[in-house]
Write an enzyme that holds these catalytic residues in place. Structure first.
Site, PDB file in Angstrom:
ATOM      1  N   ARG A 110       5.788  12.801  -0.330  1.00 59.22           N
ATOM      2  CA  ARG A 110       4.909  11.384  -0.169  1.00 59.22           C
ATOM      3  C   ARG A 110       3.507  12.256  -0.638  1.00 59.22           C
ATOM      4  O   ARG A 110       2.622  11.352  -1.421  1.00 59.22           O
ATOM      5  CB  ARG A 110       4.710  11.375   1.299  1.00 59.22           C
ATOM      6  CG  ARG A 110       5.934  11.063   2.103  1.00 59.22           C
ATOM      7  CD  ARG A 110       6.576   9.866   1.783  1.00 59.22           C
ATOM      8  NE  ARG A 110       7.211   9.554   0.640  1.00 59.22           N
ATOM      9  CZ  ARG A 110       8.642   9.950   0.280  1.00 59.22           C
ATOM     10  NH1 ARG A 110       9.159  10.705   1.287  1.00 59.22           N
ATOM     11  NH2 ARG A 110       9.005   9.621  -0.883  1.00 59.22           N
TER      12      ARG A 110
ATOM     13  N   THR B  41       1.683  -5.788   6.011  1.00 61.75           N
ATOM     14  CA  THR B  41       2.491  -5.046   7.122  1.00 61.75           C
ATOM     15  C   THR B  41       3.435  -6.036   7.781  1.00 61.75           C
ATOM     16  O   THR B  41       3.195  -7.270   8.046  1.00 61.75           O
ATOM     17  CB  THR B  41       1.485  -4.636   8.119  1.00 61.75           C
ATOM     18  OG1 THR B  41       2.312  -4.104   9.277  1.00 61.75           O
ATOM     19  CG2 THR B  41       0.444  -5.509   8.705  1.00 61.75           C
ATOM     20  N   SER B  42       4.709  -5.578   8.014  1.00 63.45           N
ATOM     21  CA  SER B  42       5.762  -6.156   8.801  1.00 63.45           C
ATOM     22  C   SER B  42       5.392  -6.660  10.327  1.00 63.45           C
ATOM     23  O   SER B  42       6.230  -7.146  10.991  1.00 63.45           O
ATOM     24  CB  SER B  42       7.122  -5.573   8.568  1.00 63.45           C
ATOM     25  OG  SER B  42       6.924  -4.294   9.119  1.00 63.45           O
TER      26      SER B  42
ATOM     27  N   TYR C 137       7.141  14.871   3.802  1.00 64.83           N
ATOM     28  CA  TYR C 137       5.721  14.700   3.688  1.00 64.83           C
ATOM     29  C   TYR C 137       5.110  15.289   2.506  1.00 64.83           C
ATOM     30  O   TYR C 137       4.205  14.941   1.728  1.00 64.83           O
ATOM     31  CB  TYR C 137       5.100  15.142   4.888  1.00 64.83           C
ATOM     32  CG  TYR C 137       5.517  14.246   5.844  1.00 64.83           C
ATOM     33  CD1 TYR C 137       5.048  12.763   5.901  1.00 64.83           C
ATOM     34  CD2 TYR C 137       6.450  14.199   6.949  1.00 64.83           C
ATOM     35  CE1 TYR C 137       5.253  12.112   6.970  1.00 64.83           C
ATOM     36  CE2 TYR C 137       6.922  13.501   7.904  1.00 64.83           C
ATOM     37  CZ  TYR C 137       5.995  12.380   7.956  1.00 64.83           C
ATOM     38  OH  TYR C 137       6.413  11.377   8.904  1.00 64.83           O
TER      39      TYR C 137
ATOM     40  N   HIS D 127      -2.260   6.043  11.797  1.00 63.33           N
ATOM     41  CA  HIS D 127      -1.134   6.806  11.831  1.00 63.33           C
ATOM     42  C   HIS D 127      -1.089   8.262  11.010  1.00 63.33           C
ATOM     43  O   HIS D 127      -0.222   8.969  10.733  1.00 63.33           O
ATOM     44  CB  HIS D 127       0.055   6.087  11.357  1.00 63.33           C
ATOM     45  CG  HIS D 127       0.459   4.889  12.254  1.00 63.33           C
ATOM     46  ND1 HIS D 127       1.153   3.893  11.662  1.00 63.33           N
ATOM     47  CD2 HIS D 127       0.294   4.657  13.431  1.00 63.33           C
ATOM     48  CE1 HIS D 127       1.358   3.173  12.524  1.00 63.33           C
ATOM     49  NE2 HIS D 127       0.776   3.316  13.594  1.00 63.33           N
TER      50      HIS D 127
ATOM     51  N   GLN E 270      -2.529   1.391   8.689  1.00 66.07           N
ATOM     52  CA  GLN E 270      -1.604   2.042   9.269  1.00 66.07           C
ATOM     53  C   GLN E 270      -1.089   3.233   8.282  1.00 66.07           C
ATOM     54  O   GLN E 270      -0.310   3.905   8.459  1.00 66.07           O
ATOM     55  CB  GLN E 270      -0.374   0.832   9.616  1.00 66.07           C
ATOM     56  CG  GLN E 270      -0.721   0.505  10.482  1.00 66.07           C
ATOM     57  CD  GLN E 270       0.373  -0.988  10.695  1.00 66.07           C
ATOM     58  OE1 GLN E 270       1.429  -1.044  11.296  1.00 66.07           O
ATOM     59  NE2 GLN E 270       0.229  -2.184   9.967  1.00 66.07           N
TER      60      GLN E 270
HETATM   61  P1  OAD Z   1       6.879  -2.031   6.369  1.00 65.12           P
HETATM   62  O1  OAD Z   1       7.338  -1.470   5.256  1.00 65.12           O
HETATM   63  O2  OAD Z   1       7.155  -2.342   7.754  1.00 65.12           O
HETATM   64  O3  OAD Z   1       6.175  -3.580   5.806  1.00 65.12           O
HETATM   65  C1  OAD Z   1       5.689  -3.806   4.562  1.00 65.12           C
HETATM   66  C2  OAD Z   1       5.081  -5.082   4.607  1.00 65.12           C
HETATM   67  O4  OAD Z   1       4.646  -5.309   3.286  1.00 65.12           O
HETATM   68  C3  OAD Z   1       6.552  -6.004   4.425  1.00 65.12           C
HETATM   69  O5  OAD Z   1       6.011  -7.233   5.353  1.00 65.12           O
HETATM   70  C4  OAD Z   1       6.448  -6.695   3.100  1.00 65.12           C
HETATM   71  O6  OAD Z   1       6.940  -8.165   2.992  1.00 65.12           O
HETATM   72  C5  OAD Z   1       4.869  -6.291   2.514  1.00 65.12           C
HETATM   73  N1  OAD Z   1       4.867  -6.256   1.042  1.00 65.12           N
HETATM   74  C6  OAD Z   1       5.882  -5.580   0.356  1.00 65.12           C
HETATM   75  N2  OAD Z   1       5.285  -5.536  -1.052  1.00 65.12           N
HETATM   76  C7  OAD Z   1       4.069  -6.258  -0.932  1.00 65.12           C
HETATM   77  C8  OAD Z   1       3.063  -6.416  -1.689  1.00 65.12           C
HETATM   78  N3  OAD Z   1       3.122  -6.112  -2.955  1.00 65.12           N
HETATM   79  N4  OAD Z   1       1.828  -6.807  -1.357  1.00 65.12           N
HETATM   80  C9  OAD Z   1       1.712  -7.247   0.016  1.00 65.12           C
HETATM   81  N5  OAD Z   1       2.471  -7.036   0.755  1.00 65.12           N
HETATM   82  C10 OAD Z   1       3.840  -6.565   0.506  1.00 65.12           C
HETATM   83  O7  OAD Z   1       5.443  -1.186   6.416  1.00 65.12           O
HETATM   84  P2  OAD Z   1       3.980  -1.303   7.610  1.00 65.12           P
HETATM   85  O8  OAD Z   1       4.260  -2.439   8.332  1.00 65.12           O
HETATM   86  O9  OAD Z   1       2.825  -0.735   7.051  1.00 65.12           O
HETATM   87  O10 OAD Z   1       4.448   4.604  10.320  1.00 65.12           O
HETATM   88  O11 OAD Z   1       4.804  -0.064   8.862  1.00 65.12           O
HETATM   89  C11 OAD Z   1       4.214   0.359   9.923  1.00 65.12           C
HETATM   90  C12 OAD Z   1       4.440   1.724  10.088  1.00 65.12           C
HETATM   91  O12 OAD Z   1       5.791   2.115  10.042  1.00 65.12           O
HETATM   92  C13 OAD Z   1       3.918   2.697   9.133  1.00 65.12           C
HETATM   93  O13 OAD Z   1       2.635   2.857   9.308  1.00 65.12           O
HETATM   94  C14 OAD Z   1       4.885   3.790   9.096  1.00 65.12           C
HETATM   95  C15 OAD Z   1       6.111   3.265   9.314  1.00 65.12           C
HETATM   96  O14 OAD Z   1       7.015   3.870   9.957  1.00 65.12           O
HETATM   97  C16 OAD Z   1       4.622   5.960  10.438  1.00 65.12           C
HETATM   98  O15 OAD Z   1       5.158   6.412   9.700  1.00 65.12           O
HETATM   99  C17 OAD Z   1       4.143   6.544  11.694  1.00 65.12           C
END
Ligand code: OAD
Length: 231
Positions: free
Chosen positions: A56, A171-172, A53, A104, A86
């Site tokens: 980060r 977000t994925s 962290y 988060h 998130q």
């Molecule tokens: P992910 O890494 O799971 O997903 C990222 C998303 O961003 C994917 O769908 C990519 O296709 C998309 N992406 C990549 N580049 C991009 C861009 N330039 N513009 C737009 N989209 C783009 O991240 P999160 O869904 O945020 O939690 O993950 C959710 C949680 O999982 C996070 O908050 C974190 C993680 O573990 C904690 O740490 C508690």
């Protein structure tokens, strides 16, 4: 004014230079979630968790908000924009968004390990073993780790149910309960999803997908919403 509720994930900060979690080259490719993002890891391997962290947080001082963050700020001229993120970065706030809810946690904050209500702004990027809260306990990152409750979910669900337009960016939708928030959107509400990746969106009825990176996609959507102002 119509209300736009925006759910953001790591992808909105990707163009600022912050790595996402699950893309190729994402953070969870280099680190095991269980080693750095659980309370057990904090108990067993405090130095590694602290360092993860700290790195980060250090990086956060080196990056800036991007076009997508600013496009959401700009939308406030015409819409009541509420952001549920998130992300643990502060790029929405630094861009100037007025209403940001962090699901988060927040990287620049730390909290007591004996009293969750004692949350502090960390001075600088480095949290160290021996940094204590006012009750004398070690401070920990103000992050919701896997297995910990997401306290903001009821408020985020309520907010989602008030949306006139719902927007999901970068977000994925892999992590619950955040990924379930779209289920609280009232039926018939327009839902837009901006993400350059292949996503399965079958569970989001009527969703309109903008398959672009966040910067370009958010700008496009903003133009569309402004010209119709109805969504
Ligand atoms: P992910 O890494 O799971 O997903 C990222 C998303 O961003 C994917 O769908 C990519 O296709 C998309 N992406 C990549 N580049 C991009 C861009 N330039 N513009 C737009 N989209 C783009 O991240 P999160 O869904 O945020 O939690 O993950 C959710 C949680 O999982 C996070 O908050 C974190 C993680 O573990 C904690 O740490 C508690």
């Amino acid at each position: 004014m119509k209300r736009i509720v925006v759910l953001t994930g790591a992808g909105i900060s990707a163009e600022s230079g912050i790595r996402t979690f699950r893309d190729s080259g994402g953070l969870w490719e280099e680190y095991d979630i269980m080693d750095v993002a659980t309370f057990e890891a904090w108990e067993q391997n405090r130095d590694l968790v602290m360092e993860f962290y700290n790195q980060r947080r250090k990086q956060l001082y080196e990056v800036k908000p991007n076009e997508a963050h600013y496009a959401l700020v700009d939308l406030e001229k015409d819409f009541d924009v509420r952001i549920i993120t998130q992300n643990v970065d502060d790029l929405h706030e630094r861009a100037g968004s007025s209403h940001v809810m962090h699901l988060h946690g927040e990287l620049k904050k730390v909290r007591s390990t004996v009293d969750d209500s004692l949350v502090y702004d960390l001075d600088g990027w480095e949290l160290k073993v021996g940094d204590h809260c006012e009750k004398g306990s070690q401070l920990r990152p103000h992050i919701v780790w896997f297995g910990e409750p997401v306290e903001m979910i009821p408020a985020a669900a309520d907010l989602s149910s008030t949306a006139d337009i719902y927007v999901i960016i970068g977000t994925s939708l892999n992590v619950y309960p955040a990924a379930g928030l779209v289920g609280y959107v009232r039926p018939g509400t327009p839902v837009y999803l901006i993400d350059p990746g292949e996503m399965s969106v079958g569970h989001i009825p009527g969703v309109r997908v903008i398959r672009e990176k966040a910067g370009r996609g958010t700008r496009q959507l903003a133009e569309m919403l402004r010209s119709g102002k109805s969504g």
